[in-house]
Write a protein that holds these residues in place. Structure first.
Motif, PDB file in Angstrom:
ATOM      1  N   TRP A  82       0.839  -1.203   0.000  1.00  0.00           N
ATOM      2  CA  TRP A  82       0.000   0.000   0.000  1.00  0.00           C
ATOM      3  C   TRP A  82       0.878   1.259   0.000  1.00  0.00           C
ATOM      4  N   ALA A  83       1.920   1.256   0.836  1.00  0.00           N
ATOM      5  CA  ALA A  83       2.831   2.407   0.888  1.00  0.00           C
ATOM      6  C   ALA A  83       3.570   2.576  -0.439  1.00  0.00           C
ATOM      7  N   THR A  84       3.937   1.469  -1.069  1.00  0.00           N
ATOM      8  CA  THR A  84       4.607   1.540  -2.365  1.00  0.00           C
ATOM      9  C   THR A  84       3.674   2.127  -3.415  1.00  0.00           C
ATOM     10  N   ASN A  85       2.399   1.741  -3.362  1.00  0.00           N
ATOM     11  CA  ASN A  85       1.426   2.302  -4.291  1.00  0.00           C
ATOM     12  C   ASN A  85       1.266   3.806  -4.068  1.00  0.00           C
ATOM     13  N   LEU A  86       1.195   4.215  -2.809  1.00  0.00           N
ATOM     14  CA  LEU A  86       1.064   5.636  -2.512  1.00  0.00           C
ATOM     15  C   LEU A  86       2.317   6.408  -2.925  1.00  0.00           C
ATOM     16  N   SER A  90       2.399   9.417  -5.515  1.00  0.00           N
ATOM     17  CA  SER A  90       2.971  10.707  -5.140  1.00  0.00           C
ATOM     18  C   SER A  90       3.910  11.247  -6.207  1.00  0.00           C
ATOM     19  N   PHE A  91       4.412  10.380  -7.055  1.00  0.00           N
ATOM     20  CA  PHE A  91       5.265  10.802  -8.156  1.00  0.00           C
ATOM     21  C   PHE A  91       4.513  10.781  -9.486  1.00  0.00           C
ATOM     22  N   SER A 123       0.603  11.309  -2.044  1.00  0.00           N
ATOM     23  CA  SER A 123      -0.437  10.545  -2.729  1.00  0.00           C
ATOM     24  C   SER A 123      -1.207  11.428  -3.694  1.00  0.00           C
ATOM     25  N   ALA A 124      -0.524  11.906  -4.702  1.00  0.00           N
ATOM     26  CA  ALA A 124      -1.071  12.907  -5.615  1.00  0.00           C
ATOM     27  C   ALA A 124      -2.372  12.471  -6.270  1.00  0.00           C
TER      28      ALA A 124
END
Length: 168
Positions: A82-86, A90-91, A123-124
């Motif tokens: 989940w953090a990797t997806n966020l 974000s990029f 988390s753009a």
């Protein structure tokens, strides 16, 4: 081939394999370092265990309680993905890039760090009305927001409105 020649060959293969392994690790760390710097954080934080999770959570805009979740076995897999997806969101990257970061991190971290990808903020994609926790009816891709939606028009002729009531 005698017993001494085989040992030298095995040692040579081990040394070459070790050098390739170290080169891949250095490339991975360099990619993480540059990614952290793009997000305005110190690059050296990428090599400090646990602290790199703190910085990662700051980059993706999540609370520090997530460190606890990332240290619990089995739960850490879910929160890590989940953090990797966020991070990829974000990029400005898609879920496909997230899959790449999870499966081939030694390729995709350097791509993220050394490419022209810009840090858009925590988390753009979520900040652009498209992710979790947002009102799904504010989504521009929602078919019920279109002007041609028949459900938005009350009964009667709305194309030629007038102030006179219909004849009874």
């Amino acid at each position: 081939m005698n017993e001494y020649e085989g040992g030298g060959l095995a040692a040579g293969i081990g040394v070459v394999g070790g050098i390739i392994y170290l080169a891949v690790i250095v490339l991975l760390i360099a990619g993480m370092w540059k990614t952290f710097e793009k997000a305005g954080k110190p690059g050296w934080a990428a090599i400090i265990p646990i602290y790199n999770l703190v910085i990662l959570l700051e980059i993706i805009g999540k609370p520090m309680i997530w460190i606890l979740w990332m240290l619990i076995p089995c739960v850490n897999i879910v929160f890590g993905i989940w953090a990797t997806n966020l991070l990829s969101k974000s990029f400005g990257k898609s879920e496909g890039f997230t899959v790449g970061l999870v499966i081939f991190p030694y390729i995709f971290w350097p791509i993220l760090g050394f490419s022209d990808a810009k840090y858009l903020g925590p988390s753009a994609a979520e900040a652009q009305n498209g992710g979790f926790g947002n009102n799904p009816f504010n989504n521009q891709n929602n078919p019920f927001n279109s002007p041609n939606n028949p459900f938005n028009k009350p009964s009667g002729n709305q194309d030629n409105p007038n102030d006179t009531p219909p004849v009874v």
